[in-house]
Each structure stands twice: as structure tokens, then as C-alpha cells.
Design a protein around this motif. Structure first.
Motif, PDB file in Angstrom:
ATOM      1  N   GLY A 332       1.112  -1.616   0.143  1.00 15.88           N
ATOM      2  CA  GLY A 332       0.146  -0.002  -0.224  1.00 15.88           C
ATOM      3  C   GLY A 332       0.955   0.993  -0.006  1.00 15.88           C
ATOM      4  O   GLY A 332       1.935   1.402  -0.360  1.00 15.88           O
ATOM      5  N   MET A 367      -9.749   0.083   1.919  1.00 17.22           N
ATOM      6  CA  MET A 367      -9.564   1.571   2.244  1.00 17.22           C
ATOM      7  C   MET A 367     -10.962   2.481   3.106  1.00 17.22           C
ATOM      8  O   MET A 367     -11.667   1.103   3.792  1.00 17.22           O
ATOM      9  CB  MET A 367     -10.002   2.313   0.862  1.00 17.22           C
ATOM     10  CG  MET A 367      -8.886   2.322  -0.651  1.00 17.22           C
ATOM     11  SD  MET A 367      -9.808   2.919  -1.665  1.00 17.22           S
ATOM     12  CE  MET A 367     -10.532   1.368  -2.567  1.00 17.22           C
ATOM     13  N   GLY A 371     -13.189   5.858  -0.156  1.00 13.47           N
ATOM     14  CA  GLY A 371     -12.739   5.165  -1.061  1.00 13.47           C
ATOM     15  C   GLY A 371     -14.200   4.685  -2.414  1.00 13.47           C
ATOM     16  O   GLY A 371     -14.989   5.047  -2.188  1.00 13.47           O
ATOM     17  N   TYR A 374     -10.448   0.570  -7.282  1.00 12.72           N
ATOM     18  CA  TYR A 374      -8.772  -0.208  -6.232  1.00 12.72           C
ATOM     19  C   TYR A 374      -8.720  -0.864  -7.977  1.00 12.72           C
ATOM     20  O   TYR A 374      -9.332  -1.580  -8.433  1.00 12.72           O
ATOM     21  CB  TYR A 374      -9.676  -0.960  -5.166  1.00 12.72           C
ATOM     22  CG  TYR A 374      -9.855  -1.841  -5.207  1.00 12.72           C
ATOM     23  CD1 TYR A 374      -9.776  -3.307  -6.270  1.00 12.72           C
ATOM     24  CD2 TYR A 374     -11.412  -1.855  -4.670  1.00 12.72           C
ATOM     25  CE1 TYR A 374     -10.248  -4.443  -6.324  1.00 12.72           C
ATOM     26  CE2 TYR A 374     -12.294  -2.456  -5.344  1.00 12.72           C
ATOM     27  CZ  TYR A 374     -12.275  -4.348  -5.263  1.00 12.72           C
ATOM     28  OH  TYR A 374     -13.061  -5.357  -5.858  1.00 12.72           O
ATOM     29  N   CYS A 419      -5.561   3.274  -6.285  1.00 11.31           N
ATOM     30  CA  CYS A 419      -6.362   3.617  -4.845  1.00 11.31           C
ATOM     31  C   CYS A 419      -7.091   4.758  -5.713  1.00 11.31           C
ATOM     32  O   CYS A 419      -6.295   6.297  -5.954  1.00 11.31           O
ATOM     33  CB  CYS A 419      -6.150   3.435  -3.512  1.00 11.31           C
ATOM     34  SG  CYS A 419      -5.723   2.297  -2.691  1.00 11.31           S
ATOM     35  N   TRP A 421     -10.327   7.277  -4.613  1.00 14.99           N
ATOM     36  CA  TRP A 421     -11.470   8.435  -3.785  1.00 14.99           C
ATOM     37  C   TRP A 421     -12.126   9.682  -4.484  1.00 14.99           C
ATOM     38  O   TRP A 421     -11.544  10.139  -4.791  1.00 14.99           O
ATOM     39  CB  TRP A 421     -10.341   9.373  -2.162  1.00 14.99           C
ATOM     40  CG  TRP A 421      -9.514   7.887  -1.835  1.00 14.99           C
ATOM     41  CD1 TRP A 421      -9.815   7.151  -0.382  1.00 14.99           C
ATOM     42  CD2 TRP A 421      -8.430   7.798  -1.864  1.00 14.99           C
ATOM     43  NE1 TRP A 421      -8.555   6.043  -0.498  1.00 14.99           N
ATOM     44  CE2 TRP A 421      -7.432   6.224  -1.162  1.00 14.99           C
ATOM     45  CE3 TRP A 421      -7.435   8.452  -3.145  1.00 14.99           C
ATOM     46  CZ2 TRP A 421      -6.560   5.761  -1.361  1.00 14.99           C
ATOM     47  CZ3 TRP A 421      -5.669   7.968  -3.011  1.00 14.99           C
ATOM     48  CH2 TRP A 421      -5.212   6.939  -2.107  1.00 14.99           C
ATOM     49  N   CYS A 441      -4.527   3.026   1.627  1.00 13.54           N
ATOM     50  CA  CYS A 441      -4.694   2.328   0.551  1.00 13.54           C
ATOM     51  C   CYS A 441      -3.678   0.950   0.337  1.00 13.54           C
ATOM     52  O   CYS A 441      -2.622   1.448   0.487  1.00 13.54           O
ATOM     53  CB  CYS A 441      -4.510   3.532  -0.326  1.00 13.54           C
ATOM     54  SG  CYS A 441      -3.674   2.429  -2.010  1.00 13.54           S
TER      55      CYS A 441
END
Length: 449
Positions: A332, A367, A371, A374, A419, A421, A441
Motif C-alpha cells: 500500500g 480503504m 474509497g 481499486y 486507489c 477516492w 490504500c
């Protein structure tokens, strides 16, 4: 894009070397049912004429004069059996009993509206990226959506009950486990947190018993109060670091458990409809001596008054004394910043595999509430790519995606992840953090040789 890597961020960071050697030691920056909206409020309602005409006397649609080409028993019921009744059945977490044709007929426009809005089924990884165990129950094909729409358009004929498909039996529990660990006491969620109405995250410390010093080769929950249990995350933590509060048989509040226990302790995440997680090819997740298991249960009120319904769920395991080591490691990024008002902000990174051939067993993306999507894939040394997980994200439907066969992650390859958001409603930037009003993430990857 930020560089990715492996790094401890918990307050309880293991100092032990990885059993898989150098790849796992190169750490820099790191680099979970349904939440049911009221079906009756979903879009796609019918006119009063359509609503009053569920079935014509000859079994066809309203004013058709001919038998309907799409009927409940022959066409719609198999779709619901395959994709919906895991939650929408008596005692289940979903609203409505989708095994009852009269209920389905009454809710049909709302069901279609929930599908078309993207709320149902909850988002999962796209099996066209990489297939995973149980995808046929968790992902609704477009053709199945069209069957429901056509059925509504033709008047919702029931058809012949003899056309009904047999019930779809989904084996969600282990049939012959070596060990079952149960919550110490029955617990009735109170749903008392005003910041999370109708939701409660409760953790229960479990003595690993016969699992201590052995390897888990398969695991699955045994859910007691299915109408309440939204999802479960299982952790392994050092027993000596559990506080007195965390050892309470009635459990402890733990909405931020992923930040507290997650970095080197995640074992698996479960949500309704998942099949048992099996570690293949003689591999296993070792529970080292001196560690306990912590089971985080997300309870969803589902119209039930707090303190009135008790749950005492369990986790079942198959164990081995000689499995080759697999571990759950964290990939991550902690260096991101999501700007205030940003509706589509993406960050991520890469993690190289410099020195050994590995196999990937499963991935659990994580997340928080901002989120949106992904993506994780292998970029091979020859320039090709292998998609691993990719999809829309729902904080309330977090899953471990188990591959049917382990996927090669060879020396010279690298993991690439991202990721995305949505902070369009925020007036301040959001950065990495353990609280749910901060963000993460993470990809928890089960890996072995």
C-alpha cells in the motif's frame, strides 16, 4: 504516483523476519451482505396499471393473449437463487424474502432499480480482471439483470412451478473442521454510536487453542445471528499486547481495528456469500505461539432494536503441522493526500520482487469511506501484465478474493496498485490514518512460494 513498499504502521509491529525472505523484508512506506437501502424507495417504479397486473389468467403478460416468454419460475427464480438469496431469505441480512414469488413480484421494480443504481449487488472485484472463488454468486451478469427487466415488462408472469430451478446450495462453512473457536459469550449489539447509526464494530479476543503453533489451511465463519452479521475480519495479534479491555468476554469497540491490528495481523475478511478460504498446494498461515486471534464483527441493525438480539458466532479451521509457510503481507501507500473537493483522486505505487519466485493466493483490498475504486496487477519483466483485482469499492462489503489457483509472481516482476477516492463533499484534505474519517490504500496479499 508514490513508490510502494512494505512498512509497519501498527502500534504493535512484529520484529520477526519474514519466512519468505528478502522480498518481504524490503519495507519502505506502504506503499467489508448488503447495506440495504429501502427497496421501496428505489427508482424504476411501475404505473398503477402495471402494478395491478402481476399475471394474466393464461400465465402471460397483461393483455398479451400469449404465454409470457419470461416467467418467474423458469427465468427469474434461478437468477435470484444464484445471486440474491444468500442475503435475501428468512433470517438473512437483506430486506425481503426472495424465495417467495409474491414478495419478489411486489418488489420487482425496486429490485431492478437497486440493480440499475449500482446498489445491488454490492460492488465486488470484476472477475473479468481475474476470476475468484465464488464470483458466480457475488457478481450479477448483465444478462441476468435483463431477465428481471424483461419479466417486469411482460407483466411478471409466474409460469409453471415445475420449471423452478433447484435451490442453489452454497457451502459457506467447512464441513469437517479441525477446530472451532467461538465468541466467549453471547453479545447483543447496542448500536449506541451516534456517529455510525445502525452499525457497530465489535472485536472479540479468541484463544487459538489447538491452532497455536500450527498452520491454518482453510477457514470460514459459522455465523450465529445472520440477520445482524454484516461482515467479519479475522486478525492474529500478540497475546501479551492485548489490554484488559480487549480481553473482555463481551468484546470491545473497534471500528478502527484495521489500523490497530491490520498491518501485520490480517488473516482474512468475510462477507455473506463467500465460500471458505482455502490455502492451496500444501501452504498454510501459521499462528505462532504467543499470538491470539481477534474477530472483528460488523453488526448491522437491519431494523432490530439494539440490545435485543444476541450473537455468538464462531470461526472454523482446518489445520496442518507441516504446511509450507504462506503469509498475509501488506502492500500500500501512506504518503497520499486527497485534496478537498476532489471527486476522483488516484494514488498508488509499485513494489518490486527482486529475488525469488512467489505465488499469490488471495488479495483483500481495503480503504475507508471515501474509497471508490481499486486496482492491483502484476507487471511482468517481459512487459506483459496480469490483472489481479479491479473494481468499485464499498467499505461495507469488504472481501478476500481467493484465486482458484495461485498466480505466479516471479523474480523481476512488480506489483502495481492504485486507489481512487471521492472527497467531493469534504472541505479539508484527507491523508493516511487509522480513523475512518482518514483514509487508507492497502492490499492484504496472501503469498507463498
Amino acid at each position: 504516483m508514490s513508490d510502494g513498499g512494505f512498512q509497519g504502521v501498527r502500534r504493535r509491529v512484529s520484529k520477526k523476519p519474514s519466512p519468505l525472505g528478502g522480498f518481504m523484508l524490503r519495507r519502505r512506506h506502504i506503499g467489508l451482505i448488503f447495506i440495504i437501502a429501502l427497496l421501496s424507495s428505489a427508482c424504476g417504479g411501475k404505473s398503477s396499471t402495471e402494478a395491478d397486473s402481476v399475471e394474466s389468467p393464461d400465465g402471460g403478460g397483461p393483455d398479451s393473449g400469449e404465454p409470457a416468454s419470461v416467467t418467474y419460475y423458469a427465468d427469474v427464480q434461478p437468477v435470484l437463487q444464484q445471486n440474491c438469496v444468500r442475503c435475501h431469505q428468512p433470517g438473512g441480512l437483506g430486506a425481503g424474502d426472495f424465495t417467495d414469488p409474491s414478495v419478489v413480484s411486489a418488489l420487482a421494480p425496486a429490485i431492478l432499480g437497486a440493480i440499475d443504481s449500482g446498489r445491488m449487488p454490492p460492488p465486488v472485484s470484476d472477475p473479468d480482471c481475474q476470476d475468484y472463488v465464488g464470483s458466480e454468486h457475488l457478481r450479477l451478469p448483465a444478462a441476468s439483470r435483463d431477465i428481471i427487466a424483461d419479466w417486469i415488462d411482460e407483466g411478471q408472469a409466474l409460469g409453471d412451478p415445475s420449471d423452478a430451478a433447484p435451490p442453489v446450495v452454497v457451502e459457506t462453512e467447512l464441513s469437517d473442521p479441525d477446530l472451532v473457536l467461538t465468541m466467549p459469550e453471547p453479545y447483543a449489539p447496542t448500536f449506541a454510536d451516534p456517529a455510525n447509526p445502525g452499525n457497530e464494530y465489535r472485536c472479540f479476543a479468541l484463544d487459538p487453542g489447538a491452532a497455536s503453533g500450527r498452520s491454518i489451511t482453510a477457514l470460514a465463519p459459522i455465523v450465529d445471528a445472520a440477520s445482524l452479521v454484516h461482515h467479519i475480519v479475522l486478525f492474529s495479534v500478540p497475546t501479551a499486547e492485548l489490554t484488559a479491555e480487549e480481553r473482555d468476554p463481551q468484546g470491545f469497540d473497534c471500528i478502527e481495528a484495521m489500523g490497530t491490528f491490520g498491518q501485520d495481523g490480517v488473516i482474512a475478511a468475510w462477507a455473506p456469500g463467500m465460500l471458505p478460504l482455502r490455502i492451496p498446494d500444501g501452504m498454510g498461515l501459521k499462528i505462532a505461539a504467543g499470538r491470539s486471534l481477534v474477530m472483528q464483527v460488523h453488526y448491522f441493525a437491519n431494523g432490530i432494536e439494539g440490545g435485543t438480539v444476541y450473537d455468538q458466532s464462531s470461526y472454523a479451521f482446518e489445520l496442518s503441522d507441516d504446511a509450507s509457510p504462506a503469509i498475509v503481507t501488506t502492500v500500500g501507500n501512506t504518503s497520499f493526500e486527497i485534496p478537498a473537493g476532489a471527486a476522483d483522486h488516484t494514488d498508488g505505487g509499485t513494489v518490486p520482487n527482486p529475488d525469488q519466485d512467489l505465488r499469490l493466493v488471495s488479495i483483500f483490498p481495503h480503504m475507508h469511506e471515501l474509497g471508490v475504486t481499486y486496482d492491483m496487477r502484476i507487471r511482468h519483466s517481459d512487459g506483459s501484465q496480469t490483472c489481479l483485482v479491479q473494481g468499485s469499492y464499498d467499505f461495507n462489503n469488504q472481501l478476500t478474493y481467493q484465486f482458484p489457483s495461485p498466480i505466479s509472481f516471479a523474480r523481476g516482476d512488480e506489483l502495481s496498485f492504485s486507489c481512487t477516492w471521492d472527497n467531493s463533499g469534504g472541505d479539508t484534505p484527507v491523508r493516511y490514518g487509522e480513523r475512518t474519517d482518514e483514509e487508507m490504500c492497502y492490499f492484504f496479499v496472501t503469498v507463498g512460494r
